[in-house]
Design a protein around this motif. Structure first.
Motif, PDB file in Angstrom:
ATOM      1  N   LYS A   1     -44.782  52.643 -61.990  1.00 10.70           N
ATOM      2  CA  LYS A   1     -44.806  52.694 -60.518  1.00 10.70           C
ATOM      3  C   LYS A   1     -44.160  51.487 -59.838  1.00 10.70           C
TER       4      LYS A   1
ATOM      5  N   VAL B   1     -45.580  48.654 -59.610  1.00 13.04           N
ATOM      6  CA  VAL B   1     -46.694  47.911 -59.015  1.00 13.04           C
ATOM      7  C   VAL B   1     -47.322  47.100 -60.146  1.00 13.04           C
TER       8      VAL B   1
ATOM      9  N   TYR C   1     -49.858  45.482 -62.708  1.00 12.74           N
ATOM     10  CA  TYR C   1     -51.042  46.123 -63.299  1.00 12.74           C
ATOM     11  C   TYR C   1     -51.490  45.341 -64.521  1.00 12.74           C
TER      12      TYR C   1
ATOM     13  N   PHE D   1     -54.549  48.384 -60.954  1.00 12.09           N
ATOM     14  CA  PHE D   1     -53.367  48.125 -60.139  1.00 12.09           C
ATOM     15  C   PHE D   1     -53.581  46.829 -59.367  1.00 12.09           C
TER      16      PHE D   1
ATOM     17  N   PRO E   1     -51.812  45.992 -56.179  1.00  9.95           N
ATOM     18  CA  PRO E   1     -50.851  46.245 -55.102  1.00  9.95           C
ATOM     19  C   PRO E   1     -50.637  45.004 -54.253  1.00  9.95           C
TER      20      PRO E   1
ATOM     21  N   ASN F   1     -49.545  45.125 -51.072  1.00 10.47           N
ATOM     22  CA  ASN F   1     -49.790  45.392 -49.656  1.00 10.47           C
ATOM     23  C   ASN F   1     -50.544  46.723 -49.522  1.00 10.47           C
ATOM     24  N   GLN F   2     -50.920  47.054 -48.286  1.00  8.61           N
ATOM     25  CA  GLN F   2     -51.714  48.264 -48.060  1.00  8.61           C
ATOM     26  C   GLN F   2     -50.921  49.530 -48.347  1.00  8.61           C
TER      27      GLN F   2
ATOM     28  N   GLU G   1     -48.634  49.925 -50.760  1.00  3.35           N
ATOM     29  CA  GLU G   1     -48.721  50.125 -52.215  1.00  3.35           C
ATOM     30  C   GLU G   1     -50.107  50.590 -52.614  1.00  3.35           C
ATOM     31  N   ARG G   2     -51.132  50.018 -51.985  1.00  2.00           N
ATOM     32  CA  ARG G   2     -52.503  50.407 -52.315  1.00  2.00           C
ATOM     33  C   ARG G   2     -52.738  51.895 -52.034  1.00  2.00           C
TER      34      ARG G   2
ATOM     35  N   SER H   1     -50.608  54.298 -51.982  1.00  2.00           N
ATOM     36  CA  SER H   1     -49.888  55.086 -52.979  1.00  2.00           C
ATOM     37  C   SER H   1     -50.653  55.127 -54.309  1.00  2.00           C
ATOM     38  N   CYS H   2     -51.224  53.986 -54.698  1.00  2.00           N
ATOM     39  CA  CYS H   2     -51.981  53.920 -55.957  1.00  2.00           C
ATOM     40  C   CYS H   2     -53.237  54.777 -55.884  1.00  2.00           C
TER      41      CYS H   2
END
Length: 436
Positions: free
Chosen positions: A341, A343, A345, A360, A362, A364-365, A367-368, A370-371
């Motif tokens: 991804k 990101v 990890y 994960f 992330p 930023n928010q 990316e978060r 999306s995870c």
């Protein structure tokens, strides 16, 4: 958002008064839970929830006493406290979380099942008895030798997960199960008697392997190797290359590491069997490591994640999944997709139990978000595999959105029945997973 009030209790009598006054309260003792975002907790409650009290139990009086192989604890005794107390008496707790600053009674509530479960079984089965405060503020005693009746249909649902550390719902087979894994939703645990074991000398093997993202063949062979050796090998842990890279003193040189903690009396035999049965392992990548150093490494990694998330005001985005040995390769394949991804990890955990934490990190928010979306699809696959969506840390607030698909109507009906009987005013852990 709800209003959050912090209340510190100095005695059990103060806790009893709080219960009788009917304040909706989340009772906590050490704030080590990774599924309750304490610094963002208000965001998980709507404004009409009113005021939620965080009831701090960490200042209650502590008691600890050993009688034979039974350890009595009362109040916020930590695993660290118990380790120090038992060491002089030649005993040890059979299992503990990685972070031993956590309180043992909180571990009863979450059914903590971390270190050394591979060799000694789950914390749930080490609990001989416990007491708790019910919604009337009364102390109630629970005995693990006495079965509870009336949950036969529910227990049929549980049977699928019997070999797992934890199912997606509490066992509800013995009296003590009313408190084990119910996360304080039915009362406040005040004491427990825990079975302990004689202290034995161990040695730790440190095995470097290729990165699991690229080649997991040796990982899976090692998994098969350790299964028939439970009891001789008391823990089998994985720290992947991403985890090892964030250590204060990084190790591994872009390799994964599996650690085997082995009883001293069989260490040489296990080492010889390992070289004989897994002949493709490079002997020069197998080392002995000091047990104290291993524990320090093991603790540093999850703490690093927690500190990073806290600095970034980012709630944890991770998994706590267990599968069968037969399906473990499929679990690694699902995690492999996560690793693509872009990101950050880490993957680590209780490898021998097929129980790993993928976290994960992330930035930023966006990316978060999306995870989290990826996790929703991931848990659907875990359901298909017959895996348990959590094996150690509980459900708390962060994992509730993933759990519904693992609960049948019988399970939900049982949750509602338990709450009506044991918490009719919804005083305990408002909007915990039993609040349906």
């Amino acid at each position: 958002m709800a209003q959050i009030k912090i209340k510190h209790f100095q005695s059990q009598e103060e806790v009893q008064r709080n219960i009788l006054e009917g304040h909706p309260t989340i009772y906590v003792s050490s704030r080590t839970s990774t599924v309750i975002p304490y610094d963002q907790i208000a965001e998980y409650y709507t404004e009409d929830a009113g005021t939620i009290t965080i009831g701090e139990l960490g200042s209650l009086p502590k008691k600890i006493k050993l009688n034979g192989n039974e350890l009595f604890i009362e109040g916020p005794v930590t695993w660290e406290d118990a380790d120090h107390y038992l060491a002089d008496k030649g005993c040890k707790i059979k299992t503990s979380p990685t972070d031993k600053t956590a309180a043992m009674l909180a571990g009863v509530a979450t059914s903590c099942t971390g270190e050394h479960c591979f060799g000694y079984g789950t914390y749930r089965d080490h609990i001989i008895s416990c007491t708790y405060l019910n919604y009337k503020g009364e102390r109630v005693f629970l005995d693990s030798q006495k079965k509870i009746e009336g949950f036969e249909k529910y227990q049929k649902e549980y049977e699928v997960y019997r070999s797992f550390k934890n199912a997606p719902f509490p066992r509800l087979e013995r009296q003590t199960d009313l408190m084990v894994g119910t996360e304080g939703q039915l009362g406040v645990v005040t004491s427990a008697t825990i079975q302990v074991t004689p202290l034995v000398k161990t040695q730790v093997l440190f095995i470097l392997l290729p990165r699991w993202e690229e080649n997991d063949e040796q990982h899976l062979k090692l998994l098969q190797f350790v299964q028939p050796r439970r009891g001789e090998i008391i823990s089998c842990e994985l720290l992947d290359s991403q985890s090892l890279a964030v250590l204060e003193k990084p190790i591994g040189n872009n390799c994964d590491a599996i650690f085997l903690e082995v009883k001293d009396e069989v260490f040489e035999k296990i080492y010889e069997d390992l070289l004989e049965e897994l002949s493709d392992l490079d002997p020069e990548k197998i080392f002995q490591i000091d047990e104290v150093k291993f524990q320090k490494i093991r603790v540093e990694i999850p703490r690093n994640i927690q500190e990073r998330n806290s600095r970034n005001r980012m709630a944890k985005v991770g998994t706590d999944v267990q599968t069968t040995v037969a399906n473990f390769g499929k679990l690694l394949s699902l995690y492999r997709e996560f690793s693509k991804k872009n990101v950050a990890y880490q993957l680590f955990g209780h490898f021998g139990d097929c129980h790993l934490h993928f976290n994960f990190m992330p930035a930023n928010q966006s990316e978060r978000a999306s995870c989290v979306q990826d996790l929703e699809a991931f848990y659907r696959e875990i359901k298909k595999l017959g895996g348990s969506p959590f094996a150690e840390h509980g459900i708390g607030l962060l994992k509730q959105k993933f759990m519904g698909q693992f609960w049948s109507e019988e399970v939900k009906k049982t949750f509602r029945k338990l709450k009506r009987k044991n918490d009719p005013e919804c005083h305990f852990f408002p909007h915990g997973f039993m609040h349906l």
